[in-house]
Design an enzyme around this catalytic site. Structure first.
Site, mmCIF file in Angstrom:
data_model
loop_
_atom_site.group_PDB
_atom_site.id
_atom_site.type_symbol
_atom_site.label_atom_id
_atom_site.label_comp_id
_atom_site.label_asym_id
_atom_site.label_seq_id
_atom_site.Cartn_x
_atom_site.Cartn_y
_atom_site.Cartn_z
ATOM 1 N N ASP A 106 1.152 -2.748 7.816
ATOM 2 C CA ASP A 106 1.487 -1.013 7.140
ATOM 3 C C ASP A 106 1.960 -0.564 6.125
ATOM 4 O O ASP A 106 2.759 -2.174 5.278
ATOM 5 C CB ASP A 106 2.018 -0.685 8.502
ATOM 6 C CG ASP A 106 3.752 -0.630 8.338
ATOM 7 O OD1 ASP A 106 3.914 -1.784 7.988
ATOM 8 O OD2 ASP A 106 4.662 0.326 7.900
ATOM 9 N N PHE B 48 1.239 -5.956 -2.123
ATOM 10 C CA PHE B 48 1.266 -5.492 -0.934
ATOM 11 C C PHE B 48 -0.086 -5.440 -0.447
ATOM 12 O O PHE B 48 -0.479 -4.547 -1.018
ATOM 13 C CB PHE B 48 2.040 -4.036 -1.185
ATOM 14 C CG PHE B 48 2.800 -3.582 0.120
ATOM 15 C CD1 PHE B 48 4.073 -4.255 -0.383
ATOM 16 C CD2 PHE B 48 2.677 -2.325 0.677
ATOM 17 C CE1 PHE B 48 5.108 -4.156 1.176
ATOM 18 C CE2 PHE B 48 2.631 -2.437 1.586
ATOM 19 C CZ PHE B 48 4.148 -2.888 1.874
ATOM 20 N N VAL B 49 0.299 -5.816 0.432
ATOM 21 C CA VAL B 49 -1.438 -5.609 1.421
ATOM 22 C C VAL B 49 -1.001 -4.812 3.112
ATOM 23 O O VAL B 49 -0.193 -4.623 3.258
ATOM 24 C CB VAL B 49 -1.846 -7.312 2.022
ATOM 25 C CG1 VAL B 49 -2.327 -7.598 0.322
ATOM 26 C CG2 VAL B 49 -0.797 -7.636 2.588
ATOM 27 N N ASP C 27 7.097 -12.787 2.922
ATOM 28 C CA ASP C 27 7.586 -12.491 2.397
ATOM 29 C C ASP C 27 9.004 -13.260 1.097
ATOM 30 O O ASP C 27 8.168 -14.371 1.253
ATOM 31 C CB ASP C 27 7.653 -10.709 2.160
ATOM 32 C CG ASP C 27 7.817 -10.582 1.311
ATOM 33 O OD1 ASP C 27 6.721 -11.081 0.379
ATOM 34 O OD2 ASP C 27 7.913 -8.853 1.438
ATOM 35 N N LYS D 146 6.248 -5.212 14.764
ATOM 36 C CA LYS D 146 4.772 -4.522 15.096
ATOM 37 C C LYS D 146 3.864 -5.483 14.412
ATOM 38 O O LYS D 146 2.414 -5.263 15.227
ATOM 39 C CB LYS D 146 4.444 -2.681 14.767
ATOM 40 C CG LYS D 146 5.520 -1.813 16.126
ATOM 41 C CD LYS D 146 5.115 -0.097 14.794
ATOM 42 C CE LYS D 146 6.224 0.455 15.173
ATOM 43 N NZ LYS D 146 5.984 1.846 14.562
ATOM 44 N N ARG E 44 -2.216 0.265 9.802
ATOM 45 C CA ARG E 44 -2.193 -0.737 10.207
ATOM 46 C C ARG E 44 -3.981 -1.223 11.077
ATOM 47 O O ARG E 44 -4.755 -2.168 11.257
ATOM 48 C CB ARG E 44 -1.162 -0.517 12.107
ATOM 49 C CG ARG E 44 0.172 -0.774 11.569
ATOM 50 C CD ARG E 44 0.590 -0.913 12.377
ATOM 51 N NE ARG E 44 2.637 -0.654 11.971
ATOM 52 C CZ ARG E 44 3.463 -1.210 11.628
ATOM 53 N NH1 ARG E 44 2.728 -2.701 11.690
ATOM 54 N NH2 ARG E 44 4.617 -0.879 11.351
ATOM 55 N N LYS F 279 2.792 -14.851 1.036
ATOM 56 C CA LYS F 279 3.229 -14.649 -0.108
ATOM 57 C C LYS F 279 4.499 -15.371 -0.586
ATOM 58 O O LYS F 279 5.408 -15.504 -0.709
ATOM 59 C CB LYS F 279 3.511 -13.417 -0.325
ATOM 60 C CG LYS F 279 2.942 -12.144 -0.315
ATOM 61 C CD LYS F 279 2.824 -11.526 -0.733
ATOM 62 C CE LYS F 279 3.143 -9.718 0.338
ATOM 63 N NZ LYS F 279 4.180 -8.420 -0.456
ATOM 64 N N GLU G 169 3.525 -14.502 13.779
ATOM 65 C CA GLU G 169 3.867 -13.279 12.717
ATOM 66 C C GLU G 169 2.358 -12.730 11.512
ATOM 67 O O GLU G 169 1.629 -14.137 11.376
ATOM 68 C CB GLU G 169 5.118 -13.976 11.683
ATOM 69 C CG GLU G 169 5.590 -13.591 10.852
ATOM 70 C CD GLU G 169 5.859 -11.558 10.809
ATOM 71 O OE1 GLU G 169 5.441 -10.960 11.944
ATOM 72 O OE2 GLU G 169 6.818 -11.527 10.261
ATOM 73 N N ASP G 170 3.045 -11.919 11.014
ATOM 74 C CA ASP G 170 1.953 -11.621 9.834
ATOM 75 C C ASP G 170 1.799 -11.226 8.931
ATOM 76 O O ASP G 170 0.409 -12.042 8.542
ATOM 77 C CB ASP G 170 1.630 -9.541 10.176
ATOM 78 C CG ASP G 170 3.008 -9.111 9.435
ATOM 79 O OD1 ASP G 170 4.337 -10.224 9.900
ATOM 80 O OD2 ASP G 170 3.209 -8.595 9.651
HETATM 81 P P1 IMP Z 1 10.124 -11.211 4.608
HETATM 82 O O1 IMP Z 1 11.074 -10.627 6.009
HETATM 83 O O2 IMP Z 1 10.349 -10.434 3.925
HETATM 84 O O3 IMP Z 1 9.611 -12.316 5.212
HETATM 85 O O4 IMP Z 1 9.258 -9.471 5.533
HETATM 86 C C1 IMP Z 1 8.243 -10.043 6.615
HETATM 87 C C2 IMP Z 1 8.223 -9.014 7.038
HETATM 88 O O5 IMP Z 1 7.634 -7.799 5.787
HETATM 89 C C3 IMP Z 1 6.687 -8.502 7.763
HETATM 90 O O6 IMP Z 1 6.897 -9.799 9.103
HETATM 91 C C4 IMP Z 1 6.221 -7.277 7.346
HETATM 92 O O7 IMP Z 1 6.177 -6.598 8.585
HETATM 93 C C5 IMP Z 1 6.508 -6.992 6.420
HETATM 94 N N1 IMP Z 1 5.893 -7.556 4.809
HETATM 95 C C6 IMP Z 1 5.551 -7.990 4.019
HETATM 96 N N2 IMP Z 1 4.445 -7.590 3.050
HETATM 97 C C7 IMP Z 1 4.536 -6.726 3.491
HETATM 98 C C8 IMP Z 1 2.737 -6.141 2.693
HETATM 99 O O8 IMP Z 1 2.335 -6.608 1.707
HETATM 100 N N3 IMP Z 1 3.003 -5.289 3.472
HETATM 101 C C9 IMP Z 1 3.121 -4.624 5.275
HETATM 102 N N4 IMP Z 1 3.913 -6.091 4.933
HETATM 103 C C10 IMP Z 1 4.482 -6.373 4.305
HETATM 104 MG MG MG Z 2 5.819 -8.310 10.879
#
Ligand code: IMP
Ligand code: MG
Length: 185
Positions: free
Chosen positions: A167, A160-161, A111, A51, A173, A139, A107-108
């Site tokens: 969210d 963590f944002v 991480d 989302k 959100r 990040k 993508e938002d």
């Molecule tokens: P990744 O697979 O670890 O790169 O994670 C990506 C997903 O984790 C993002 O699309 C977010 O939904 C969630 N996520 C990662 N960091 C944060 C954060 O700081 N705040 C909120 N959601 C996060």
């Molecule tokens: Mg996401």
């Protein structure tokens, strides 16, 4: 989480604004122009990962001036709170046959990189005309798999944002800015 929280507690969780509405809006205009220049009048399919990316998608698509189709996928990588489960689940897939499209994944945040790494791998198997990734936030300090977006609007430290689609426990959100989440009890 949201349902059991008082308004006082809710406000206390929003520690400080790290990216303002104005900064987001300015960066999106530039990214939209960059994307429009890359595709130079050719149609594209914007694919948003739900989302978290729904707000970014809504603003970014209006900053792009090539013909756009919109698609959604749902991927879950966090069960709850701020702890990554390390497992990516596609819970809703695209309806389009992407073999006819130049795909731009919207993508938002990147991480660990696992979500996008898996999604890009999956979509490449479907042989789109091309595939690129645009992310609002990056990040890089938290990366566990080697993954780089083609366009990244903001690089942020290991915090963590919340807000602008992101969210914590399904709330925050709707904040119009990006804020640091207060992890203290
Ligand atoms: P990744 O697979 O670890 O790169 O994670 C990506 C997903 O984790 C993002 O699309 C977010 O939904 C969630 N996520 C990662 N960091 C944060 C954060 O700081 N705040 C909120 N959601 C996060
Ligand atoms: Mg996401």
């Amino acid at each position: 989480m949201g349902a059991s929280m008082s308004f006082e507690e809710y406000k206390n969780k929003i520690k400080r604004v790290i990216i303002t509405e104005e900064e987001i809006s300015k960066a999106i205009k530039l990214a939209g122009k960059q994307i429009s220049d890359i595709y130079d009048g050719n149609p594209i399919l914007l694919v948003s990962i739900l989302k978290g990316a729904f707000v970014f998608m809504a603003d970014l698509c209006r900053a792009i001036d090539v013909p756009c189709e919109i698609g959604f996928m749902c991927a879950k990588s966090y069960y709850s709170g701020t702890v990554s489960t390390g497992k990516v689940n596609i819970t809703m897939d695209l309806e389009q046959d992407i073999s006819k499209y130049h795909v731009v994944i919207v993508e938002d945040i990147i991480d660990t990189g696992r979500t996008l790494n898996d999604i890009v791998k999956l979509l490449k198997q479907r042989e789109p005309l091309s595939i690129r990734v645009v992310t609002l936030l990056d990040k890089p300090d938290r990366r566990l798999v080697d993954f780089k977006a083609d366009i990244s609007l903001f690089t942020i430290p290991d915090l963590f944002v919340i807000g602008y689609g992101l969210d914590c426990g399904e709330i925050f959100r709707n904040l119009p800015y990006i804020a640091e989440y207060n992890t203290e009890e």
